[in-house]
Design an enzyme around this catalytic site. Structure first.
Site, PDB file in Angstrom:
ATOM      1  N   LYS A  32      35.623  43.878  31.148  1.00 25.56           N
ATOM      2  CA  LYS A  32      34.848  43.519  29.749  1.00 25.56           C
ATOM      3  C   LYS A  32      33.471  43.629  29.243  1.00 25.56           C
ATOM      4  O   LYS A  32      33.081  44.001  28.284  1.00 25.56           O
ATOM      5  CB  LYS A  32      34.935  41.385  29.807  1.00 25.56           C
ATOM      6  CG  LYS A  32      34.373  40.926  29.069  1.00 25.56           C
ATOM      7  CD  LYS A  32      34.669  39.082  28.793  1.00 25.56           C
ATOM      8  CE  LYS A  32      34.696  39.138  27.625  1.00 25.56           C
ATOM      9  NZ  LYS A  32      34.237  37.055  27.514  1.00 25.56           N
ATOM     10  N   GLU A  60      30.042  46.332  40.448  1.00 27.88           N
ATOM     11  CA  GLU A  60      31.551  46.496  41.384  1.00 27.88           C
ATOM     12  C   GLU A  60      31.680  47.887  40.470  1.00 27.88           C
ATOM     13  O   GLU A  60      31.919  48.849  41.126  1.00 27.88           O
ATOM     14  CB  GLU A  60      32.400  45.607  41.946  1.00 27.88           C
ATOM     15  CG  GLU A  60      31.619  44.452  43.183  1.00 27.88           C
ATOM     16  CD  GLU A  60      30.851  43.045  42.317  1.00 27.88           C
ATOM     17  OE1 GLU A  60      30.190  43.883  40.914  1.00 27.88           O
ATOM     18  OE2 GLU A  60      30.852  42.146  42.884  1.00 27.88           O
ATOM     19  N   GLY A  73      36.932  36.327  31.004  1.00 28.32           N
ATOM     20  CA  GLY A  73      37.976  37.286  31.925  1.00 28.32           C
ATOM     21  C   GLY A  73      38.731  36.771  33.288  1.00 28.32           C
ATOM     22  O   GLY A  73      39.368  37.724  32.752  1.00 28.32           O
ATOM     23  N   ARG A  74      38.765  35.263  33.123  1.00 28.38           N
ATOM     24  CA  ARG A  74      40.099  34.992  34.288  1.00 28.38           C
ATOM     25  C   ARG A  74      40.908  34.435  33.546  1.00 28.38           C
ATOM     26  O   ARG A  74      41.940  34.038  33.690  1.00 28.38           O
ATOM     27  CB  ARG A  74      39.244  33.823  34.891  1.00 28.38           C
ATOM     28  CG  ARG A  74      38.543  32.599  34.243  1.00 28.38           C
ATOM     29  CD  ARG A  74      38.000  31.866  35.333  1.00 28.38           C
ATOM     30  NE  ARG A  74      37.015  31.131  34.030  1.00 28.38           N
ATOM     31  CZ  ARG A  74      35.815  30.752  34.222  1.00 28.38           C
ATOM     32  NH1 ARG A  74      35.391  32.463  34.199  1.00 28.38           N
ATOM     33  NH2 ARG A  74      34.805  30.704  33.095  1.00 28.38           N
ATOM     34  N   GLU A 116      36.745  29.246  38.518  1.00 27.03           N
ATOM     35  CA  GLU A 116      35.619  29.758  38.300  1.00 27.03           C
ATOM     36  C   GLU A 116      35.098  29.023  36.921  1.00 27.03           C
ATOM     37  O   GLU A 116      34.365  28.978  36.314  1.00 27.03           O
ATOM     38  CB  GLU A 116      35.949  31.153  38.217  1.00 27.03           C
ATOM     39  CG  GLU A 116      34.381  32.105  37.716  1.00 27.03           C
ATOM     40  CD  GLU A 116      34.180  33.340  37.571  1.00 27.03           C
ATOM     41  OE1 GLU A 116      35.034  33.773  36.173  1.00 27.03           O
ATOM     42  OE2 GLU A 116      34.297  33.692  38.538  1.00 27.03           O
ATOM     43  N   HIS A 172      54.185  28.136  58.283  1.00 35.81           N
ATOM     44  CA  HIS A 172      54.014  28.954  60.471  1.00 35.81           C
ATOM     45  C   HIS A 172      52.423  29.356  60.541  1.00 35.81           C
ATOM     46  O   HIS A 172      51.902  29.698  61.177  1.00 35.81           O
ATOM     47  CB  HIS A 172      54.589  29.962  60.304  1.00 35.81           C
ATOM     48  CG  HIS A 172      56.266  29.641  60.305  1.00 35.81           C
ATOM     49  ND1 HIS A 172      56.765  29.507  61.624  1.00 35.81           N
ATOM     50  CD2 HIS A 172      56.774  30.013  59.514  1.00 35.81           C
ATOM     51  CE1 HIS A 172      58.163  28.987  61.090  1.00 35.81           C
ATOM     52  NE2 HIS A 172      57.817  29.170  60.270  1.00 35.81           N
ATOM     53  N   LYS A 218      23.620  38.014  42.376  1.00 35.70           N
ATOM     54  CA  LYS A 218      24.588  38.848  41.319  1.00 35.70           C
ATOM     55  C   LYS A 218      22.409  39.630  42.031  1.00 35.70           C
ATOM     56  O   LYS A 218      22.380  40.617  42.000  1.00 35.70           O
ATOM     57  CB  LYS A 218      24.681  39.378  39.903  1.00 35.70           C
ATOM     58  CG  LYS A 218      25.728  38.989  40.579  1.00 35.70           C
ATOM     59  CD  LYS A 218      26.715  39.176  38.852  1.00 35.70           C
ATOM     60  CE  LYS A 218      28.172  39.142  38.732  1.00 35.70           C
ATOM     61  NZ  LYS A 218      28.804  38.806  37.169  1.00 35.70           N
TER      62      LYS A 218
END
Ligand code: F6P
Length: 542
Positions: free
Chosen positions: A208, A214, A269-270, A355, A386, A506
């Site tokens: 965005k 990253e 973003g999410r 978030e 399990h 950050k």
């Protein structure tokens, strides 16, 4: 928006009093006393059968929770979001992921401009591009068709695309390879491309902001990896496209802005998997399926906007979440899809929910004095059974569960599906009803094992039953959680659409990186632990 402290509201106080009445009640007795309980607490809407009867609630609980929602202005808040008001107040932005799936003739204004035509223009551009990749018409720099699509992005620019690709793999083009690179750990990139030929590879740089460390680092590495074979800057235009709101940064990176697919600052973003960020999804499943996914989202948007609270799935989910987090002090929430293709759904939901609502101050900056932000985790069933289910069944923590199952399998093989679904119903039944000492004794259980084999029960869960996992039902599932998050944020008085909590780390990493990389010994001015760690790392890597 109500600015009164939540805990001072009469509706909250009424819930506190009611909680004292209900906290010792057992789900077992609630069912015994009310033969119509399952029917009373089931909603069927938009093809979703939502059974929330195995919760520690009665009709009065739901009435009081709905009163709280009303008093918190949820109705107006829903309208404000759909209308495009700037409800993300710390960033002064509208929140309009719902516009991404609005029909072409809808009118949704942001700052006096209808955004729907732009949304559809981008969808059309994505469709044209996807078809070129899928048909082999789009050629790489040396004239070869694209076989590999690598999405580079992180957070919302990764989790949605990878979740949707995995979920809809059976609808995807199997002759195309899809890879997703997110981590700044070089391993992620190295493994994603180790068997790929740059001549046949398309990188989708999804960001965005187009500034995320990253993504920019991975995109730079991808560029160098391509150029090592293709040897010509001109090749970049055939092998890189961008998904972003930041045309300037895209262009500065060297990607032609005609190969950029835009979205807007009113898409969080999410909340972006059905925007241009979904390009990899569209290439995988095709435009028609992608549009079906949008219709699923849209159906739930309409439901959230119009259904009365007592029949409104996202609202009920939100209220139950608050009931457990704030009154029972539950310590988490498990999302348990009984569909292997939904294996990344819990990870996707973690960003969406945590978030969004992992905040400790209200929209107007007051520290909250109640619980917010449910901790979500999960795994597909039956694998999770399990693993961590033991703790949910017999541990000391209260973890409400969402079971998600489908009536029809994507792959109909032998008895597999009935066995899978038997486990959904059995787990929800075991959690709610448990197994008593009396039952164990009647079975002749050895006395010393009785405490170990007793299941208290009274562990709440919802069951979502849908017909089949399709692009459309995936859209519905995502949308119910999106709107659940919105409703909870409204009641908790949060800004669910900012994420300031990711900033500090950050900034500090930006300061520390040169201290790790510098040849000269750096002068370290952190706390003694951080200084020693940096020093130990420098010594060890020599
Ligand atoms: O982690 C913070 C965050 O801003 C997320 O909200 C977002 O989804 C992610 O980083 C990626 O951001 P971008 O798409 O701008 O690269």
């Amino acid at each position: 928006m109500n600015n009164q402290s939540l805990k001072e509201m009469p509706e909250w106080k009424a819930l506190e009093a009611h909680f004292e009445e209900i906290r010792k009640e057992h789900i077992r007795n609630m069912f015994a006393e009310d033969p119509e309980r399952a029917e009373r607490f089931t909603v069927t809407a938009e093809g979703i059968y939502f059974d929330y009867s195995k919760h520690r609630i009665n009709s009065r609980t739901m009435k009081l929770l709905a009163d709280l929602a009303e008093a918190c202005g949820l109705r107006e808040a829903i309208e404000a979001m759909f209308r495009g008001e700037k409800i993300n107040n710390t960033e002064n932005r509208a929140v309009l992921h719902t516009a991404l799936r609005a029909p072409a003739d809808a009118i949704i204004n942001v700052d006096g401009k209808n955004v729907v035509p732009e949304v559809h223009a981008v969808l059309d551009k994505m469709e044209a591009f996807s078809e070129k990749i899928r048909s082999g018409e789009w050629k790489g720099y040396t004239g070869k068709a694209i076989k590999n699509i690598v999405n580079i992005g992180i957070g919302g620019s990764d989790l949605g695309p990878v979740m949707a690709y995995e979920a809809l793999r059976n609808y995807s083009r199997r002759d195309l390879n899809f890879r997703f690179v997110s981590n700044i750990d070089g391993t992620d990139f190295a493994e994603a491309v180790r068997d790929l030929n740059p001549e046949e590879t398309l990188f989708i740089v999804a960001s965005k902001t187009f500034t995320t460390l990253e993504t920019m680092t991975n995109a730079g590495t991808a560029r160098a990896w391509c150029l090592a074979t293709l040897k010509d800057e001109a090749a970049i235009a055939r092998h890189f496209v961008a998904l972003s709101t930041n045309a300037e940064a895209v262009s500065a990176f060297g990607i032609d802005t005609s190969n950029m697919f835009a979205f807007w600052d009113w898409v969080g973003g999410r909340y972006s998997m059905e925007s241009a960020i979904g390009l990899s999804t569209m290439i995988a499943i095709g435009a028609e399926n992608f549009r079906e996914m949008l219709s699923g989202f849209r159906a739930i948007d309409n439901h959230y906007r119009t259904a009365p609270f007592e029949k409104n799935i996202p609202v009920i989910m939100a209220l139950l979440g608050i009931w457990y987090a704030d009154f029972f002090k539950a310590q988490g929430m498990a999302v348990l899809p009984y569909e292997q293709y939904l294996k990344r759904f819990p990870a996707y939901l973690q960003q969406l929910t945590m978030e969004s609502n992992g905040k400790g101050v209200t929209r107007d900056g007051r520290k909250v004095n109640y619980e917010t932000g449910v901790i979500y985790f999960g795994e597909p069933g039956t694998n999770g059974q399990h693993s961590f289910y033991q703790l949910i069944h017999q541990g000391t923590k209260l973890i409400p569960c969402d079971f998600i199952g489908f009536a029809k399998p994507v792959h109909n093989i032998g008895r597999h599906h009935d066995l899978l679904m038997a486990n959904v119903f059995a787990q929800a039944e075991a959690l709610a009803f448990g197994k008593t000492v009396e039952q164990l004794e009647a079975e002749g259980e050895k006395p010393f094992l009785v405490p170990h084999k007793t299941f208290e029960g009274n562990r709440p869960s919802s069951v979502f039953l849908l017909e089949k996992l399709t692009p459309e039902t995936l859209g519905k599932l995502v949308a119910i959680y999106e709107h659940c998050v919105h409703a909870q944020g409204v009641i908790w008085q949060l800004d669910s659409f900012d994420q300031w909590g990711v900033q500090l780390g950050k900034v500090l990493a930006g300061r520390i990186a040169p201290e790790l990389e510098s040849v000269a010994e750096p002068v370290l001015k952190h706390d003694s632990s951080t200084n020693s760690l940096i020093q130990a790392y420098r010594n060890m890597k020599k």
